[in-house]
Design an enzyme around this catalytic site. Structure first.
Site, PDB file in Angstrom:
ATOM      1  N   HIS A 283      30.411 -14.649  37.321  1.00  0.00           N
ATOM      2  CA  HIS A 283      29.274 -15.530  37.610  1.00  0.00           C
ATOM      3  C   HIS A 283      29.134 -16.600  36.533  1.00  0.00           C
ATOM      4  O   HIS A 283      28.875 -17.776  36.818  1.00  0.00           O
ATOM      5  CB  HIS A 283      27.979 -14.725  37.701  1.00  0.00           C
TER       6      HIS A 283
ATOM      7  N   THR B  18      29.461 -10.067  36.254  1.00  0.00           N
ATOM      8  CA  THR B  18      28.594 -11.001  35.533  1.00  0.00           C
ATOM      9  C   THR B  18      29.419 -12.073  34.840  1.00  0.00           C
ATOM     10  O   THR B  18      29.049 -13.260  34.825  1.00  0.00           O
ATOM     11  CB  THR B  18      27.747 -10.241  34.496  1.00  0.00           C
TER      12      THR B  18
END
Length: 342
Positions: free
Chosen positions: A43, A40
């Site tokens: 990202h 995450t």
């Protein structure tokens, strides 16, 4: 304090000095010892479609950590100064329909640590007491920092019993690798791991995979069918977020089997519901986060007892200032889990 902050709506992050957050009545101030990088976080660094639609800068990122309690609010009752803690990254309200029915991981008012709430890639962290987890003294810091993703793997593997079952794991990122060790420790009779990354396939073998297959080199479907006497696998665990991998899993699952899906997809997926799900009577589990806090108890037991040793997955360790090296390794798939000394 120093913190890694997503400062702008563009690719990149910055290591900068920011104020330490104010301590509320039920809040706890934690000195972060170690933190680890999650997909995450990558990202968010790369400012992908998901990140652009989910996060509003500025935001301190990160949600996997271990640290020491340094101060507590006046109404804190369950932790004390000196406790070694980690935290559930799903910060729930405790009042909505989902929270009151035991599903706080999908709270209607959910805030995610490092996404909606300033995170753990920082020297200090202030969190509400109710999300904290006191770490077992038998779990070393380098393991304690990654209990949150280990819990993801716990829920994906253990949505149903896997003992004496044949299991296909799609995606050998860190969570898929944790799942490999968990499935092996839970008595799976055959574990097949599929991933296009040979570096991570090698780690999967160390974690207990019986077969490690690269789908870019050969068609894995006949190999899986051969290994299962043409029955197909009992269980598919999907971590890749890849539509092609998802379809391979559905094609190779035995009628009456189950699939657990944790992978996050950038686009809508296409599957043959009639052929691969309905007429095969497949059970599908969508997995998000962990079961709060039952997954943490299971994680603690797996790690404190030594039933699963995640050391082969913990491949790199850097000081906080070198976080971009860790991001680069994760982006290139040349690592397992990356830990940062804070």
């Amino acid at each position: 304090m120093k913190a890694i902050v997503k400062t702008k709506r563009t690719k990149g992050m910055e290591l900068i000095n920011v104020p330490i957050a104010q301590l509320g009545l039920r809040d706890v101030l934690i000195k972060v010892t170690l933190a680890s990088i999650c997909g995450t976080d990558v990202h968010i660094y790369d400012w992908t479609h998901w990140a652009r639609n989910r996060l509003t800068p500025p935001r301190i990122i990160g949600h996997e950590f271990v640290g020491i309690v340094e101060d507590i609010g006046n109404e804190v009752t369950h932790v004390k100064i000196g406790d070694r803690v980690s935290a559930e990254s799903h910060i729930s309200c405790g009042h909505c329909y989902q929270c009151r029915n035991g599903y706080s991981e999908v709270c209607r008012n959910l805030k995610l640590l490092g996404v909606d709430y300033d995170g753990a890639l920082s020297e200090y962290l202030v969190l509400p007491e109710h999300v904290l987890w006191k770490n077992d003294p038998n779990i070393p810091d380098k393991w304690a920092t990654m209990q949150e993703p280990f819990g993801n793997a716990i829920d994906t593997v253990m949505a149903e019993d896997v003992s004496a079952k044949t299991v296909l794991i799609l995606g050998a990122g860190p969570i898929g690798l944790f799942a490999t060790g968990i499935a092996r420790a839970s008595g799976a009779s055959l574990i097949i791991v599929s991933d296009p990354n040979n570096y991570r396939l090698a780690i999967s073998k160390k974690m207990g995979a019986h077969m490690a297959l690269n789908p870019q080199k050969k068609d894995i479907t006949p190999l899986i069918l051969e290994a299962t006497n043409n029955n197909g696998v009992d269980v598919v665990l999907e971590f890749s977020g890849n539509n092609q991998a998802l379809n391979q899993g559905l094609q190779t699952i035995t009628p009456g089997g189950r699939i657990s899906i944790l992978g996050i997809y950038e686009k809508r997926v296409s599957i043959d519901l009639n052929k691969e799900v309905i007429f095969k009577k497949i059970r599908i589990y969508g997995i998000t986060g962990r079961k709060v806090f039952s997954s943490w108890y299971k994680t603690s037991s797996f790690l404190s007892s030594g039933i699963v040793n995640p050391d082969p997955i913990l491949t790199h360790r850097f000081p906080l200032k070198n976080y971009e090296r860790g991001m680069k390794l994760m982006r290139e798939g040349k690592c397992g889990k990356v830990i940062l000394d804070v």
